[in-house]
Scaffold this motif. Structure first.
Motif, PDB file in Angstrom:
ATOM      1  N   VAL A  74      38.935 -19.674 -18.316  1.00  0.00           N
ATOM      2  CA  VAL A  74      39.542 -18.543 -17.621  1.00  0.00           C
ATOM      3  C   VAL A  74      40.618 -19.033 -16.652  1.00  0.00           C
ATOM      4  O   VAL A  74      40.422 -20.007 -15.918  1.00  0.00           O
ATOM      5  N   GLN A  75      41.773 -18.372 -16.662  1.00  0.00           N
ATOM      6  CA  GLN A  75      42.861 -18.644 -15.724  1.00  0.00           C
ATOM      7  C   GLN A  75      43.043 -17.399 -14.857  1.00  0.00           C
ATOM      8  O   GLN A  75      43.607 -16.405 -15.293  1.00  0.00           O
ATOM      9  N   ARG A  76      42.520 -17.456 -13.631  1.00  0.00           N
ATOM     10  CA  ARG A  76      42.578 -16.297 -12.737  1.00  0.00           C
ATOM     11  C   ARG A  76      43.824 -16.340 -11.854  1.00  0.00           C
ATOM     12  O   ARG A  76      44.399 -17.388 -11.618  1.00  0.00           O
ATOM     13  N   GLY A  77      44.174 -15.186 -11.337  1.00  0.00           N
ATOM     14  CA  GLY A  77      45.292 -15.105 -10.413  1.00  0.00           C
ATOM     15  C   GLY A  77      44.897 -15.584  -9.027  1.00  0.00           C
ATOM     16  O   GLY A  77      43.714 -15.780  -8.724  1.00  0.00           O
ATOM     17  N   ASP A  78      45.904 -15.773  -8.161  1.00  0.00           N
ATOM     18  CA  ASP A  78      45.648 -16.208  -6.787  1.00  0.00           C
ATOM     19  C   ASP A  78      44.994 -15.090  -5.991  1.00  0.00           C
ATOM     20  O   ASP A  78      45.328 -13.904  -6.163  1.00  0.00           O
ATOM     21  N   GLU A  79      44.083 -15.464  -5.097  1.00  0.00           N
ATOM     22  CA  GLU A  79      43.451 -14.470  -4.241  1.00  0.00           C
ATOM     23  C   GLU A  79      44.472 -13.864  -3.277  1.00  0.00           C
ATOM     24  O   GLU A  79      44.462 -12.662  -3.021  1.00  0.00           O
ATOM     25  N   GLU A  80      45.323 -14.713  -2.718  1.00  0.00           N
ATOM     26  CA  GLU A  80      46.381 -14.225  -1.831  1.00  0.00           C
ATOM     27  C   GLU A  80      47.680 -14.124  -2.620  1.00  0.00           C
ATOM     28  O   GLU A  80      48.246 -15.128  -3.038  1.00  0.00           O
ATOM     29  N   VAL A  81      48.125 -12.904  -2.841  1.00  0.00           N
ATOM     30  CA  VAL A  81      49.328 -12.667  -3.644  1.00  0.00           C
ATOM     31  C   VAL A  81      50.567 -12.776  -2.766  1.00  0.00           C
ATOM     32  O   VAL A  81      50.678 -12.097  -1.738  1.00  0.00           O
ATOM     33  N   ILE A  82      51.484 -13.642  -3.159  1.00  0.00           N
ATOM     34  CA  ILE A  82      52.779 -13.752  -2.494  1.00  0.00           C
ATOM     35  C   ILE A  82      53.790 -13.011  -3.362  1.00  0.00           C
ATOM     36  O   ILE A  82      53.973 -13.350  -4.525  1.00  0.00           O
ATOM     37  N   PRO A  83      54.441 -11.987  -2.830  1.00  0.00           N
ATOM     38  CA  PRO A  83      55.369 -11.196  -3.655  1.00  0.00           C
ATOM     39  C   PRO A  83      56.633 -11.959  -3.978  1.00  0.00           C
ATOM     40  O   PRO A  83      56.992 -12.940  -3.316  1.00  0.00           O
ATOM     41  N   PHE A  84      57.344 -11.503  -4.994  1.00  0.00           N
ATOM     42  CA  PHE A  84      58.614 -12.112  -5.364  1.00  0.00           C
ATOM     43  C   PHE A  84      59.740 -11.652  -4.426  1.00  0.00           C
ATOM     44  O   PHE A  84      60.595 -12.435  -4.042  1.00  0.00           O
ATOM     45  N   SER A  85      59.744 -10.378  -4.075  1.00  0.00           N
ATOM     46  CA  SER A  85      60.840  -9.853  -3.274  1.00  0.00           C
ATOM     47  C   SER A  85      60.630 -10.130  -1.792  1.00  0.00           C
ATOM     48  O   SER A  85      59.544  -9.907  -1.246  1.00  0.00           O
ATOM     49  N   PHE A  86      61.692 -10.583  -1.131  1.00  0.00           N
ATOM     50  CA  PHE A  86      61.626 -10.800   0.308  1.00  0.00           C
ATOM     51  C   PHE A  86      61.407  -9.485   1.043  1.00  0.00           C
ATOM     52  O   PHE A  86      60.876  -9.475   2.157  1.00  0.00           O
ATOM     53  N   LEU A  87      61.792  -8.376   0.429  1.00  0.00           N
ATOM     54  CA  LEU A  87      61.557  -7.071   1.049  1.00  0.00           C
ATOM     55  C   LEU A  87      60.077  -6.737   1.128  1.00  0.00           C
ATOM     56  O   LEU A  87      59.667  -5.888   1.915  1.00  0.00           O
TER      57      LEU A  87
ATOM     58  N   GLU B 250      73.233 -13.260   3.423  1.00  0.00           N
ATOM     59  CA  GLU B 250      74.427 -12.947   4.220  1.00  0.00           C
ATOM     60  C   GLU B 250      75.647 -12.754   3.329  1.00  0.00           C
ATOM     61  O   GLU B 250      76.477 -11.872   3.570  1.00  0.00           O
ATOM     62  N   ARG B 251      75.749 -13.566   2.274  1.00  0.00           N
ATOM     63  CA  ARG B 251      76.896 -13.428   1.364  1.00  0.00           C
ATOM     64  C   ARG B 251      76.833 -12.091   0.624  1.00  0.00           C
ATOM     65  O   ARG B 251      77.861 -11.440   0.420  1.00  0.00           O
ATOM     66  N   ALA B 252      75.623 -11.682   0.227  1.00  0.00           N
ATOM     67  CA  ALA B 252      75.478 -10.388  -0.445  1.00  0.00           C
ATOM     68  C   ALA B 252      75.757  -9.236   0.519  1.00  0.00           C
ATOM     69  O   ALA B 252      76.319  -8.210   0.129  1.00  0.00           O
ATOM     70  N   TYR B 253      75.381  -9.413   1.771  1.00  0.00           N
ATOM     71  CA  TYR B 253      75.638  -8.394   2.795  1.00  0.00           C
ATOM     72  C   TYR B 253      77.137  -8.195   2.993  1.00  0.00           C
ATOM     73  O   TYR B 253      77.631  -7.064   3.094  1.00  0.00           O
ATOM     74  N   LYS B 254      77.893  -9.286   3.009  1.00  0.00           N
ATOM     75  CA  LYS B 254      79.332  -9.210   3.254  1.00  0.00           C
ATOM     76  C   LYS B 254      80.080  -8.508   2.122  1.00  0.00           C
ATOM     77  O   LYS B 254      81.133  -7.907   2.355  1.00  0.00           O
ATOM     78  N   ILE B 255      79.538  -8.590   0.896  1.00  0.00           N
ATOM     79  CA  ILE B 255      80.217  -7.904  -0.200  1.00  0.00           C
ATOM     80  C   ILE B 255      79.683  -6.482  -0.417  1.00  0.00           C
ATOM     81  O   ILE B 255      80.201  -5.750  -1.259  1.00  0.00           O
ATOM     82  N   GLY B 256      78.639  -6.114   0.331  1.00  0.00           N
ATOM     83  CA  GLY B 256      78.165  -4.735   0.291  1.00  0.00           C
ATOM     84  C   GLY B 256      76.996  -4.470  -0.632  1.00  0.00           C
ATOM     85  O   GLY B 256      76.681  -3.309  -0.919  1.00  0.00           O
ATOM     86  N   LEU B 257      76.323  -5.523  -1.080  1.00  0.00           N
ATOM     87  CA  LEU B 257      75.204  -5.325  -2.006  1.00  0.00           C
ATOM     88  C   LEU B 257      73.850  -5.356  -1.301  1.00  0.00           C
ATOM     89  O   LEU B 257      72.834  -5.035  -1.893  1.00  0.00           O
TER      90      LEU B 257
ATOM     91  N   MET C 137      66.471 -10.352   7.592  1.00  0.00           N
ATOM     92  CA  MET C 137      66.648 -11.777   7.307  1.00  0.00           C
ATOM     93  C   MET C 137      66.969 -12.550   8.579  1.00  0.00           C
ATOM     94  O   MET C 137      66.438 -13.647   8.813  1.00  0.00           O
ATOM     95  N   LEU C 138      67.842 -11.995   9.418  1.00  0.00           N
ATOM     96  CA  LEU C 138      68.197 -12.663  10.663  1.00  0.00           C
ATOM     97  C   LEU C 138      66.987 -12.795  11.580  1.00  0.00           C
ATOM     98  O   LEU C 138      66.803 -13.840  12.240  1.00  0.00           O
ATOM     99  N   ALA C 139      66.160 -11.762  11.624  1.00  0.00           N
ATOM    100  CA  ALA C 139      64.952 -11.809  12.455  1.00  0.00           C
ATOM    101  C   ALA C 139      63.995 -12.883  11.937  1.00  0.00           C
ATOM    102  O   ALA C 139      63.363 -13.611  12.726  1.00  0.00           O
ATOM    103  N   LYS C 140      63.890 -12.991  10.622  1.00  0.00           N
ATOM    104  CA  LYS C 140      63.043 -14.027  10.021  1.00  0.00           C
ATOM    105  C   LYS C 140      63.562 -15.410  10.398  1.00  0.00           C
ATOM    106  O   LYS C 140      62.785 -16.299  10.766  1.00  0.00           O
ATOM    107  N   ARG C 141      64.885 -15.611  10.310  1.00  0.00           N
ATOM    108  CA  ARG C 141      65.473 -16.899  10.661  1.00  0.00           C
ATOM    109  C   ARG C 141      65.193 -17.243  12.115  1.00  0.00           C
ATOM    110  O   ARG C 141      64.874 -18.381  12.464  1.00  0.00           O
TER     111      ARG C 141
END
Length: 632
Positions: free
Chosen positions: A222-235, A457-464, A473-477
């Motif tokens: 059996v290959q089980r998933g992790d108990e603590e799930v870390i999401p893919f999206s930073f959001l 930051e680069r995506a923010y500057k182009i509007g995406l 992101m800045l707060a995380k940094r």
């Protein structure tokens, strides 16, 4: 049958041809950047389809998914909605190679992505096959469909995946088709060839799908998933996924009998019988390829994975094949735990057309036709993640060009996506290209946990990327930087109780006072473990803890790598002329001049990565560049 009736069906800023993982990201990017976008697909069922392995991420690939997310793409958000198992790979190794891999509910993944496209402002989704691209003076003006519709446009993004002139092969059986029976795109290849593109045939394959009720799970691991799930999206950092039920995967093995059956019927495989002309993926070979390449091995690993919560089909990873159906019926039953298995869909190989990517800029725009972009498997890559990353970059750059803004070019020190694109456009590929951490020279600074710090930051500057996401992101940094500085100020002294706890943690006692910052640098200690000495520490999300630890533990290596990146950037900044005849450069070998003329590198750095161009050739170019002999 050819349709001679033509009519003007509308005008769009961008037309995306194909709605797989590349097409979806491309279309969403251009629409979100305010451009009127049309996404055309041969079948609505092909939207974000997962015809091969039903998972997202894995070694190297997980980095790309995080980068797509950091740039405002959709893949990470979509898989966070639809995963049915989550595992972090390589946790026993350094952070540079940690990679998240999640099992998708492939049906829900398709449905959620299709819904996202349908609800996206500025985007129309339509089921039509494109057969012609029109241009004037080397600039794209429109495309036509087999039904005669003409769409005027400023840019076209070709993202046809494995559908372009697709052919399915199962033993002696052949069929013009896209993956699992969906309609192939059979007309566009001729148009591309008429436009001067050199097409090659690549191949990929997929294993049988079997009935989960016919598997003997007691014989598998059996290959089980992790108990603590870390999401893919930073959001989704900090979100609680504990209520998400995870499905099991299973590990098993082929047997000597499996090998005997396959080798006895090798002549019936279209791969070895000469019917398949396409080049297959080195890192995901068919089971018959494995038997031939590794003749001394009698057993091979097999992973059994669920396809969806709404079906009993299970995916037999590691056993893709193009052998005849009757042979498949025999050899699958020799795999441990599959003795009574019922096949629901047979394995098959699929051939498709791809282009020579050395004729593309790093924006993924064609060098020969302004406004024509290519992304995904038509560029010779394999994998949903590699396709998604290219689609996003092609979409962003098509939109920026139409808006008259500077392009977004990611280089090898910026992102795995930058490595992927640079490899494809500089070196080309002789086989389906798969991203791996080993391809990345600067992987310690390009970890999956800091993709948002590198790219948002680069995506923010182009509007995406929204203001809210940018500020997050800045707060995380700020949190990470603040915690690193705080740890420098928390000092432990060599007291008996402190040393006893260090010994319990498998570390050596203190002889002198030491900060928690310096203690984390010890290989056997972690940020989390040192919490016993740090009662005042702030509560940081798991991702931020990992990033704090990585930046402290590998500070010296990161500093050295940053110095290497500075040298790399200097070569990248030494731009070469776009249209220059390198045969005119004295001191260059003829074969080097030929390759430089063919690829037209944008910089000294890119020129240095062209196969066959030597360091001596680069020195010649640098000298000629300084003296002005390369001008004009």
């Amino acid at each position: 049958m050819e349709n001679n009736y033509k009519y003007k069906a509308g005008s769009y800023d961008v037309v995306v041809v194909g709605a797989g993982h590349a097409g979806c990201e491309a279309g969403l990017a251009t629409a979100r950047l305010g451009l009127k976008t049309l996404v055309l697909t041969t079948s609505m069922e092909a939207v974000a389809d997962m015809p091969c392995n039903p998972n997202i991420g894995g070694t190297g690939k997980g980095h790309i998914v995080r980068e797509i997310d950091a740039l405002g793409g959709q893949m990470a958000l979509n898989i966070d909605k639809t995963f049915i198992q989550s595992r972090m790979l390589n946790t026993s190794k350094g952070p540079a190679v940690h990679s998240l891999r999640v099992q998708a509910d492939k049906r829900k993944y398709h449905e959620e992505m299709k819904k996202t496209l349908e609800n996206q402002e500025n985007l129309d989704l339509f089921e039509q096959e494109v057969d012609k691209i029109n241009y004037e003076d080397g600039k794209i003006v429109s495309c036509e469909t087999v039904q005669g519709a003409i769409y005027e446009t400023k840019a076209i993004i070709i993202a046809t995946g494995t559908y372009l002139n697709g052919k399915i092969l199962i033993g002696e059986y052949e069929k013009t088709s896209g993956p699992h029976g969906l309609q192939a795109a059979t007309y566009l290849s001729a148009c591309l060839e008429e436009m001067g593109f050199k097409l090659r045939r690549f191949k990929t394959g997929t294993p049988a799908r079997v009935d989960r009720k016919s598997i003997n799970y007691e014989k598998t691991e059996v290959q089980r998933g992790d108990e603590e799930v870390i999401p893919f999206s930073f959001l989704n950092e900090g979100e609680d996924f504990s209520d998400r039920k995870q499905e099991n995967c299973y590990l098993t093995y082929t047997t000597k009998e499996t090998k005997d059956i396959i080798m006895d019927n090798l002549d019936r495989s279209p791969i070895y019988g000469g019917h398949i002309k396409g080049v297959g993926p080195r890192y995901c070979p068919s089971i018959e390829d494995k038997m031939v390449r590794f003749p001394d091995r009698d057993i091979h690993q097999v992973f059994i994975e669920p396809e969806s919560l709404s079906t009993d089909e299970m995916y037999i990873q590691g056993v893709s094949s193009s052998l005849p159906q009757d042979v498949q019926m025999d050899f699958y039953k020799t795999i441990i735990g599959l003795e009574d298995v019922k096949i629901m869909r047979p394995a098959y190989a699929i051939e498709y057309d791809m282009i020579d990517t050395r004729r593309l800029y790093r924006t993924l725009e064609s060098r020969d036709y302004e406004g024509l972009y290519f992304a995904g498997q038509i560029n010779g890559s394999s994998g949903y993640e590699e396709a998604g990353g290219q689609g996003l970059i092609a979409g962003i750059n098509a939109a920026l060009k139409i808006k008259g803004e500077d392009p977004l070019i990611l280089d090898r020190s910026d992102a795995y996506i930058g490595v992927l694109i640079d490899d494809l456009v500089t070196k080309g590929t002789e086989e389906p290209y798969r991203m791996m951490t080993s391809r990345c020279e600067y992987r310690l600074t390009m970890r999956q946990d800091n993709a948002d710090q590198r790219l948002t930051e680069r995506a923010y500057k182009i509007g995406l990327v929204s203001e809210e996401r940018y500020q997050k992101m800045l707060a995380k940094r700020a949190n990470i930087d603040g915690e690193i500085e705080r740890l420098k100020s928390v000092v432990l002294t060599p007291k008996e109780d402190i040393n006893a706890k260090l010994i319990d943690l498998g570390s050596t006692p203190l002889k002198n006072a030491m900060s928690l910052y310096d203690l984390i640098k010890r290989p056997e200690l972690t940020y989390e473990a040192l919490g016993v000495f740090d009662k005042e520490r702030p509560s940081l999300p798991k991702f931020q803890q990992i990033e704090v630890q990585s930046e402290i533990k590998y500070e010296g290596y990161i500093r050295k790598q940053m110095a290497d990146i500075d040298k790399f950037k200097k070569l990248e900044k030494q731009k070469l002329p776009k249209d220059f005849d390198y045969y005119k450069v004295k001191g260059l070998k003829k074969e080097s001049a030929e390759k430089l003329n063919d690829i037209k590198p944008e910089s000294i750095g890119q020129a240095s990565r062209i196969s066959g161009v030597s360091p001596a050739d680069i020195n010649v170019l640098m000298i000629r560049l300084k003296t002005g002999e390369l001008d004009g």
